[in-house]
Motif scaffolding. Sequence first.
Motif, PDB file in Angstrom:
ATOM      1  N   VAL A   1       0.854  -1.185   0.000  1.00 28.85           N
ATOM      2  CA  VAL A   1       0.000   0.000   0.000  1.00 28.85           C
ATOM      3  C   VAL A   1       0.890   1.234   0.000  1.00 28.85           C
ATOM      4  CG1 VAL A   1      -1.833   1.234   1.207  1.00 28.85           C
ATOM      5  CG2 VAL A   1      -1.773  -1.278   1.249  1.00 28.85           C
ATOM      6  N   ASP A   2       0.931   1.943  -1.131  1.00 32.49           N
ATOM      7  CA  ASP A   2       1.819   3.098  -1.304  1.00 32.49           C
ATOM      8  C   ASP A   2       1.029   4.386  -1.064  1.00 32.49           C
ATOM      9  OD1 ASP A   2       3.647   5.040  -2.181  1.00 32.49           O
ATOM     10  OD2 ASP A   2       4.455   3.729  -3.730  1.00 32.49           O
ATOM     11  N   THR A   3       1.573   5.255  -0.241  1.00 35.23           N
ATOM     12  CA  THR A   3       0.902   6.525   0.046  1.00 35.23           C
ATOM     13  C   THR A   3       1.219   7.607  -0.977  1.00 35.23           C
ATOM     14  OG1 THR A   3       2.727   7.174   1.509  1.00 35.23           O
ATOM     15  CG2 THR A   3       0.842   6.061   2.527  1.00 35.23           C
ATOM     16  N   SER A   4       2.152   7.344  -1.914  1.00 36.80           N
ATOM     17  CA  SER A   4       2.502   8.341  -2.931  1.00 36.80           C
ATOM     18  C   SER A   4       1.325   8.579  -3.866  1.00 36.80           C
ATOM     19  CB  SER A   4       3.719   7.877  -3.734  1.00 36.80           C
ATOM     20  OG  SER A   4       4.816   7.641  -2.882  1.00 36.80           O
ATOM     21  N   ARG A   5       1.206   9.823  -4.327  1.00 36.44           N
ATOM     22  CA  ARG A   5       0.089  10.194  -5.197  1.00 36.44           C
ATOM     23  C   ARG A   5       0.596  10.830  -6.483  1.00 36.44           C
ATOM     24  NH1 ARG A   5      -4.317  13.179  -1.388  1.00 36.44           N
ATOM     25  NH2 ARG A   5      -2.655  14.733  -1.255  1.00 36.44           N
ATOM     26  N   LEU A   6      -0.330  11.107  -7.376  1.00 39.90           N
ATOM     27  CA  LEU A   6       0.024  11.689  -8.668  1.00 39.90           C
ATOM     28  C   LEU A   6       0.767  13.006  -8.489  1.00 39.90           C
ATOM     29  CD1 LEU A   6      -0.158  11.504 -11.745  1.00 39.90           C
ATOM     30  CD2 LEU A   6      -2.378  12.679 -11.608  1.00 39.90           C
ATOM     31  N   GLU A   7       0.371  13.801  -7.514  1.00 38.53           N
ATOM     32  CA  GLU A   7       1.033  15.092  -7.300  1.00 38.53           C
ATOM     33  C   GLU A   7       2.502  14.911  -6.930  1.00 38.53           C
ATOM     34  OE1 GLU A   7      -0.083  16.247  -2.755  1.00 38.53           O
ATOM     35  OE2 GLU A   7      -1.760  15.951  -4.146  1.00 38.53           O
ATOM     36  N   ASP A   8       2.829  13.787  -6.297  1.00 38.46           N
ATOM     37  CA  ASP A   8       4.224  13.511  -5.960  1.00 38.46           C
ATOM     38  C   ASP A   8       5.034  13.238  -7.231  1.00 38.46           C
ATOM     39  OD1 ASP A   8       3.857  13.613  -3.075  1.00 38.46           O
ATOM     40  OD2 ASP A   8       2.766  11.727  -3.311  1.00 38.46           O
ATOM     41  N   ARG A   9       4.419  12.531  -8.167  1.00 39.27           N
ATOM     42  CA  ARG A   9       5.116  12.265  -9.429  1.00 39.27           C
ATOM     43  C   ARG A   9       5.358  13.556 -10.208  1.00 39.27           C
ATOM     44  NH1 ARG A   9       1.229   7.921  -9.694  1.00 39.27           N
ATOM     45  NH2 ARG A   9       2.202   5.921  -9.188  1.00 39.27           N
ATOM     46  N   TRP A  10       4.364  14.434 -10.212  1.00 42.85           N
ATOM     47  CA  TRP A  10       4.539  15.707 -10.908  1.00 42.85           C
ATOM     48  C   TRP A  10       5.653  16.529 -10.263  1.00 42.85           C
ATOM     49  CZ3 TRP A  10       3.167  16.847 -15.558  1.00 42.85           C
ATOM     50  CH2 TRP A  10       2.036  16.249 -16.145  1.00 42.85           C
ATOM     51  N   ARG A  11       5.709  16.526  -8.942  1.00 41.41           N
ATOM     52  CA  ARG A  11       6.757  17.265  -8.245  1.00 41.41           C
ATOM     53  C   ARG A  11       8.131  16.673  -8.558  1.00 41.41           C
ATOM     54  NH1 ARG A  11       4.799  16.920  -3.388  1.00 41.41           N
ATOM     55  NH2 ARG A  11       5.921  14.995  -2.920  1.00 41.41           N
ATOM     56  N   ALA A  12       8.198  15.345  -8.642  1.00 36.11           N
ATOM     57  CA  ALA A  12       9.479  14.687  -8.902  1.00 36.11           C
ATOM     58  C   ALA A  12       9.956  14.907 -10.327  1.00 36.11           C
ATOM     59  CB  ALA A  12       9.359  13.190  -8.615  1.00 36.11           C
ATOM     60  N   LYS A  13       9.051  15.194 -11.256  1.00 29.14           N
ATOM     61  CA  LYS A  13       9.452  15.368 -12.655  1.00 29.14           C
ATOM     62  C   LYS A  13      10.428  16.511 -12.849  1.00 29.14           C
ATOM     63  CE  LYS A  13       5.608  13.200 -15.128  1.00 29.14           C
ATOM     64  NZ  LYS A  13       4.470  13.383 -16.064  1.00 29.14           N
ATOM     65  N   ARG A  14      10.445  17.461 -11.919  1.00 30.88           N
ATOM     66  CA  ARG A  14      11.418  18.550 -12.007  1.00 30.88           C
ATOM     67  C   ARG A  14      12.848  18.026 -11.953  1.00 30.88           C
ATOM     68  NH1 ARG A  14       9.917  22.241  -7.107  1.00 30.88           N
ATOM     69  NH2 ARG A  14       9.702  20.175  -6.200  1.00 30.88           N
ATOM     70  N   HIS A  15      13.021  16.870 -11.344  1.00 33.91           N
ATOM     71  CA  HIS A  15      14.350  16.294 -11.163  1.00 33.91           C
ATOM     72  C   HIS A  15      14.575  15.084 -12.065  1.00 33.91           C
ATOM     73  CE1 HIS A  15      14.526  18.860  -7.630  1.00 33.91           C
ATOM     74  NE2 HIS A  15      13.403  18.328  -7.211  1.00 33.91           N
ATOM     75  N   LEU A  16      13.712  14.931 -13.064  1.00 32.10           N
ATOM     76  CA  LEU A  16      13.767  13.726 -13.887  1.00 32.10           C
ATOM     77  C   LEU A  16      15.053  13.635 -14.696  1.00 32.10           C
ATOM     78  CD1 LEU A  16      12.335  11.169 -14.748  1.00 32.10           C
ATOM     79  CD2 LEU A  16      11.153  12.481 -16.532  1.00 32.10           C
ATOM     80  N   PHE A  17      15.524  14.771 -15.230  1.00 35.44           N
ATOM     81  CA  PHE A  17      16.738  14.732 -16.061  1.00 35.44           C
ATOM     82  C   PHE A  17      17.925  14.234 -15.236  1.00 35.44           C
ATOM     83  CE2 PHE A  17      20.631  16.787 -17.673  1.00 35.44           C
ATOM     84  CZ  PHE A  17      20.670  16.205 -18.936  1.00 35.44           C
ATOM     85  N   ALA A  18      18.080  14.772 -14.025  1.00 30.80           N
ATOM     86  CA  ALA A  18      19.172  14.312 -13.165  1.00 30.80           C
ATOM     87  C   ALA A  18      19.002  12.838 -12.820  1.00 30.80           C
ATOM     88  CB  ALA A  18      19.231  15.150 -11.893  1.00 30.80           C
ATOM     89  N   ALA A  19      17.754  12.419 -12.608  1.00 33.60           N
ATOM     90  CA  ALA A  19      17.501  11.016 -12.286  1.00 33.60           C
ATOM     91  C   ALA A  19      17.886  10.107 -13.448  1.00 33.60           C
ATOM     92  CB  ALA A  19      16.039  10.819 -11.916  1.00 33.60           C
ATOM     93  N   LEU A  20      17.598  10.538 -14.665  1.00 34.21           N
ATOM     94  CA  LEU A  20      17.939   9.721 -15.837  1.00 34.21           C
ATOM     95  C   LEU A  20      19.450   9.612 -16.012  1.00 34.21           C
ATOM     96  CD1 LEU A  20      15.228  10.904 -18.376  1.00 34.21           C
ATOM     97  CD2 LEU A  20      15.333   8.735 -17.125  1.00 34.21           C
ATOM     98  N   ARG A  21      20.188  10.595 -15.509  1.00 34.85           N
ATOM     99  CA  ARG A  21      21.652  10.506 -15.531  1.00 34.85           C
ATOM    100  C   ARG A  21      22.138   9.466 -14.526  1.00 34.85           C
ATOM    101  NH1 ARG A  21      24.196  15.852 -14.234  1.00 34.85           N
ATOM    102  NH2 ARG A  21      26.105  14.826 -14.967  1.00 34.85           N
ATOM    103  N   ALA A  22      21.254   9.071 -13.629  1.00 36.05           N
ATOM    104  CA  ALA A  22      21.562   7.990 -12.689  1.00 36.05           C
ATOM    105  C   ALA A  22      20.720   6.771 -13.054  1.00 36.05           C
ATOM    106  CB  ALA A  22      21.280   8.446 -11.262  1.00 36.05           C
ATOM    107  N   TRP A  23      20.678   6.449 -14.335  1.00 41.01           N
ATOM    108  CA  TRP A  23      19.783   5.425 -14.851  1.00 41.01           C
ATOM    109  C   TRP A  23      19.900   4.068 -14.155  1.00 41.01           C
ATOM    110  CZ3 TRP A  23      15.377   4.642 -16.831  1.00 41.01           C
ATOM    111  CH2 TRP A  23      15.046   3.405 -17.384  1.00 41.01           C
ATOM    112  N   PRO A  24      21.098   3.595 -13.766  1.00 33.23           N
ATOM    113  CA  PRO A  24      21.142   2.287 -13.102  1.00 33.23           C
ATOM    114  C   PRO A  24      20.264   2.222 -11.850  1.00 33.23           C
ATOM    115  CG  PRO A  24      23.334   2.934 -13.791  1.00 33.23           C
ATOM    116  CD  PRO A  24      22.449   4.121 -14.035  1.00 33.23           C
TER     117      PRO A  24
END
Length: 468
Positions: free
Chosen positions: A184-207
Amino acid sequence: MAVDFASENVDVVVVGAGPAGMSAATRAAAAGLSVVLLDEQDAVGGQIYRAIGRADMRRKEILGVDYAAGAAIADAFARSGARHVANASVWQVTRERTVHYLREGKIGSFEAKRVILASGALERPFPIPGWTLPGVLTAGAAQILLKSAGEVPATAPVLVGCGPLLYLLGWQYVRAGVPIRALVDTSRLEDRWRAKRHLFAALRAWPFVSKGLQLIRDLRKAGVPMYEGADDLRVDGKTGSDGVQRACALTFSTSSGTHRIDADVILLHQGVVPNTQFTHALRAAHRWDDAQLCFTPQTDAWGELDVPGIFVAGDGAGIGGAQAAAEQGALAALAVASQLGAIDGALRDREAAAHRAALERVMRIRPFLDSLYRPRDANRIPADGTIVCRCEEVTAGDLRGFVALGCVGPNQAKSFGRCGMGPCQGRMCGLTVTEVIADARKVSPADVGYYRIRPPIKPLTLGELAGE
């Protein structure tokens, strides 16, 4: 090994035998310094690599390659020549760099030229209704049982909350053949939208991203029921024939309605936070980290506090994970070796460059994770009836009542209602108390502050203390 319990003089004392502590001790010893590593477990590894030295191939297979990687760090430490004092509970570190510990019922101490604190992280409190019932554990505690003894729940558990550890433990249970009632995950859609700001840096850590996605795929493939956006969490209890109330179900709501999942083992998790008991006791400067929703000690680029000669490495300085902790431990050791004249500044900087580059790589994923798995306000700042301080049974409503009477912070809350004065010395409730008071006063947690931590950091008897 035999231990002389009289005070001894050494170059470096490292507190904590996780990846940061082992790496720090190994590098400091390689510089020719006398090094002592103190840890309360019976073997090195810390929480993340707990029992790595005695884990068989089957357990390593269950726990995964990231756990197995700890063997190389442990082996390097074993060859380093650094002294390891196991089963040692450090109960005080002074600003003058005296480290006091308890071992086998006896008190001992070391006088150190430098101290490296590698005390790691604690699981963030998850104060929801029913969280104190028997049958409710943290996911981290359940993982410790799996790592140290191969123990798993006798009945299918429910895993609830947010953060990578929740999915990792579920994945490990699947590999161990443990049925899971639900995740049971408490994360919501708004959390994903907030995290997208950091998506490029995350993709640089692809592993790291790839590993996380694979965990989720494997859990779905195993048929684990998964819920997202869970809210209004509550653990329901049932009184048995012995008159004891125990957990019997998790109730929560999602966009599709209200759900109730029967289970007598419920594992809670919403991330980890730095263990700052030692740094707070040292009166070192701290800051409120709004990204990780916790206090972190203020250090320089090498991990040194504003208390000269005392360093912090690993998750105790801010959550970064095992790989980051190992790099930070090495950096602290290089600084210590340079300060004590064991290596020159040029060698320190050459070696540090590689460690800093590796640290930057493994930390790229952190802003994304902090945003995606930011714990919900309702799960950190509970309603009035929920117990906050388990030791003294103080509720969130009690705290708000204290504020109405003029209480402005955690230290006054001790006087009003003994909050934080139990055996855990505020480790379980500290952040919750700060945030509840801040919310009631409508100010920042930074303005409220944290408990004034005093020794002993870990319990000891008057008889043991007198024995010194």
